[in-house]
Design a protein around this motif. Structure first.
Motif, PDB file in Angstrom:
ATOM      1  N   SER A  81       0.885  -1.196   0.056  1.00  0.00           N
ATOM      2  CA  SER A  81      -0.122   0.067  -0.191  1.00  0.00           C
ATOM      3  C   SER A  81       0.877   1.278   0.100  1.00  0.00           C
ATOM      4  CB  SER A  81      -1.047   0.090   1.128  1.00  0.00           C
ATOM      5  OG  SER A  81      -0.423  -0.670   2.327  1.00  0.00           O
ATOM      6  N   HIS A 120     -10.653  -2.044  -2.486  1.00  0.00           N
ATOM      7  CA  HIS A 120     -10.704  -0.411  -2.424  1.00  0.00           C
ATOM      8  C   HIS A 120     -11.967   0.291  -2.717  1.00  0.00           C
ATOM      9  CE1 HIS A 120      -6.237  -0.833  -1.580  1.00  0.00           C
ATOM     10  NE2 HIS A 120      -6.131  -1.769  -2.368  1.00  0.00           N
ATOM     11  N   ASP A 138     -11.992   1.996   7.405  1.00  0.00           N
ATOM     12  CA  ASP A 138     -11.905   0.996   6.167  1.00  0.00           C
ATOM     13  C   ASP A 138     -13.472   0.630   6.158  1.00  0.00           C
ATOM     14  OD1 ASP A 138     -11.546  -0.768   4.546  1.00  0.00           O
ATOM     15  OD2 ASP A 138     -10.369  -2.071   5.696  1.00  0.00           O
TER      16      ASP A 138
END
Lengths: 421, 225
Positions: free
Chosen positions: A114, A264, B41
């Motif tokens: 990442s 994502h 997240d």
């Protein structure tokens, strides 16, 4: 210099606590180099992952830490220049597939993949993405696909596949359960994959469809590292899915597309969570274990030794590690042999991350593939199967380059061939 | 100024000042990193994040230092594993389970704990010193390490090495008078305490972040770490 400043701004913007805490954890032990296939293949120390993220670290340190500010004040650490970004562009786009194996080797557990993606974001904002990669991105913006798969091409190719292999490919079916989004690599280069997936889903009685709006799963914006482009390409898929009212989106044999959409998309586009997003390998696993499709046991046992290549984005970063093994152990319990290292520690094909799209990167791409040749030869396999068309492209291209007599195939292809009708 | 008064300064006001600087500096580092913000997240998990974190720490604490050869990169670069392992083991055992250090902890915290016999600590300390030397040599010969090492890396090495060597020499009354060695030991420890928040030696704090992130990332994807 304006562009460089923009690039640095993006790097700094990328640097939330999540990134900063990992940059701070690095002890500069250099162990990550040993995981990198490009370093292993060439011995070039600049290919060490820690060095590839150096530009991000410097930007962070000089902006955020007192020590970094002091160091650049007294000239111990140089300001990042245009030339630096050009240089790091080559290191990152030519010699990194963002396969994240380095994260497994790092004793601090730093998720280098990442961070490397963050570096790309900065390089893309600075406008130093290699021309060929950028051309592909622009093509995808304009035509909907980096491989020239326009609406008409998509239309005629799918029609041809449906005719040629006599498989029904339902199009734009409202109310279907599953939207399947193929990659243009499959449509243009591996059309048998389309036929195979159609055959499998039809046999399983799945209510599936393809969408003319969401026809390209490949996401060159993700390779580039541009949030704007990545989101644009993702939103095309999500819009197509919403229009048809499907419950789940199946990504076919494409690695980075799965990474972008599954891991994502929801952080950029919350509507992604309206759908279950799954890779075709996961679907195969489900269909086989639930008995919705039946396979002929040992179908590939008499066709020579066979091995499985783990794709970085589907196995190591995607978690579909066991399903291919379970299936291969039915299809070829004796002929199937594992390479070492394998599973999450597998060696990358060397063509991912957009590397294969860049002509100037060919020498190092082939050098990295030599590691793969060694691995395959050690198990004596003549057939290599995989779940990623980008890996497959790298394999077919490199097999030709090196004049190898291997058969390169895909898991869906094998499953489709060995199904009991 | 006599050695005696220098020592008293180094183990008295300077030590407490350095300790305060260390604590404040580390807190500052922690706060600035955390304050950079953490995005949520929203991606649904495939596997267990918590399970991944637990495995990540177990791997970091048990496998890396004690059985690194189960990792296939070990064979490619064993020196760094052996050097790093010996150094950390020697360091932690000495400063936590060596009697003189435990007594320092006791004076700071108000309670003590059982320690290891001197010969055990002693040999592990020797291992730690050898580990440090391996790491230095490795840093000079490995092409990647030569590329990524600047003055900061070598200085950090020195700042850690001096307290270890002076501590060992003190224990064995080697070469110099005890007070001299003790004074050097204390000054170098004080400098180390000040230097930690200013350098990468602070990695031990961020270790807990990076290993947790590692575990989360692999855990949520259902990949064993």
């Amino acid at each position: 210099m304006v562009a460089t400043e923009q690039g640095l701004q993006t790097l700094v913007h990328e640097t939330g606590g999540w990134v900063a805490s990992q940059l701070e954890a690095c002890t500069r032990c250099g162990m990550c180099a040993e995981a990198c296939h490009f370093y292993q293949a060439t011995g070039n120390p600049e290919y060490a992952p820690v060095w590839k993220v150096e530009v991000l670290r410097r930007a962070y340190e000089q902006r955020f830490t007192p020590v970094g500010r002091f160091k650049s004040l007294i000239g111990l650490e140089k300001k990042i220049t245009d030339q630096d970004l050009e240089h790091w562009s080559k290191l990152n786009y030519y010699a990194c597939t963002v396969c994240n194996k380095c994260a497994l080797v790092c004793p601090m557990g730093i998720d280098l993949g990442s961070l490397l993606h963050g570096v790309r974001a900065g390089l893309s904002a600075a406008g130093v993405v290699p021309d060929e990669l950028m051309a592909a991105v622009n093509k995808q913006v304009e035509e909907g696909s980096p491989l020239g798969m326009t609406d008409e091409v998509w239309d005629s190719r799918l029609e041809w596949v449906a005719d040629e292999w006599e498989e029904d490919i339902p199009r734009d079916v409202k109310g279907a359960d599953t939207l399947v989004v193929f990659s243009s690599i499959e449509v243009m280069k591996f059309p048998t994959n389309i036929a195979a997936i159609a055959k499998i889903l039809n046999a399983a009685g799945e209510k599936w469809t393809v969408s003319s709006k969401a026809r390209e799963v490949v996401n060159f914006g993700f390779y580039e590292g541009s949030e704007e482009h990545t989101k644009l390409f993702l939103s095309r898929i999500l819009e197509g899915a919403r229009d048809l009212g499907v419950k789940r989106i199946v990504v076919t044999e494409c690695g980075h597309a799965y990474d972008a959409l599954r891991w994502h998309a929801a952080n950029w586009l919350p509507e992604a969570n309206d759908f279950e997003i799954i890779h075709i390998t996961g679907v195969l696993g489900e269909l086989v274990s639930s008995g919705r499709i039946q396979l002929k046991p040992g179908f590939f046992d008499d066709k020579g030794t066979l091995t499985f290549h783990d794709a970085c984005k589907i196995q190591r970063k995607g978690g579909h590690i066991q399903e291919p093994r379970d299936i291969l152990n039915i299809l070829a319990p004796n002929a199937f042999k594992e390479m070492t290292p394998n599973r999450e520690e597998a060696i990358c094909c060397g063509g991912g991350g957009g590397v294969i799209a860049i002509k100037d990167a060919d020498p190092i791409r082939y050098a990295a593939f030599e590691l793969k040749i060694d691995q395959v030869n050690k198990v004596g396999a003549k057939t290599v199967t995989m779940t990623c068309s980008n890996c497959r492209l790298q394999f077919t291209n490199s097999v030709e380059h090196f004049g190898l007599d291997w058969k390169i195939t895909s898991l869906v292809q094998m499953v489709a061939d060995a199904m009991i009708d | 100024m006599t050695w005696q008064s220098a020592l008293e300064f180094a183990r008295g006001p300077l030590f407490y000042g350095a300790l305060l600087f260390f604590i404040a500096g580390m807190l500052y580092r922690l706060v600035t990193v955390v304050a950079l913000g953490w995005s949520k997240d929203r991606v649904p998990d495939k596997g267990s994040k918590a399970g991944g974190v637990v495995r990540s720490f177990l791997k970091g604490i048990l496998i890396w230092p004690f059985i690194p050869w189960v990792k296939n990169t070990f064979s490619r670069n064993p020196l760094i594993y052996i050097g790093g392992g010996l150094f950390h083991l020697g360091l932690f055992v000495t400063i936590l389970l060596g009697t003189p250090h435990m007594l320092v902890w006791k004076s700071l915290l108000g309670f003590g704990w059982p320690t290891l016999p001197l010969p055990v600590v002693d040999w592990l300390a020797v291992g730690g010193i050898i580990g440090m030397l391996i790491l230095l040599v490795h840093r000079r010969i490995n092409p990647v390490l030569r590329l990524i090492s600047g003055p900061a890396e070598y200085l950090a090495w020195l700042v850690v090495f001096v307290p270890m060597v002076t501590g060992y020499m003190m224990t064995h009354h080697l070469f110099f008078r005890y007070e001299v060695l003790y004074t050097f030991h204390m000054f170098s420890v004080d400098f180390l305490l000040i230097w930690i928040p200013l350098s990468r030696i602070s990695h031990f704090m961020f270790y807990f972040f990076s290993r947790a992130i590692h575990g989360q990332q692999f855990g949520k994807r259902g990949v064993r770490v």
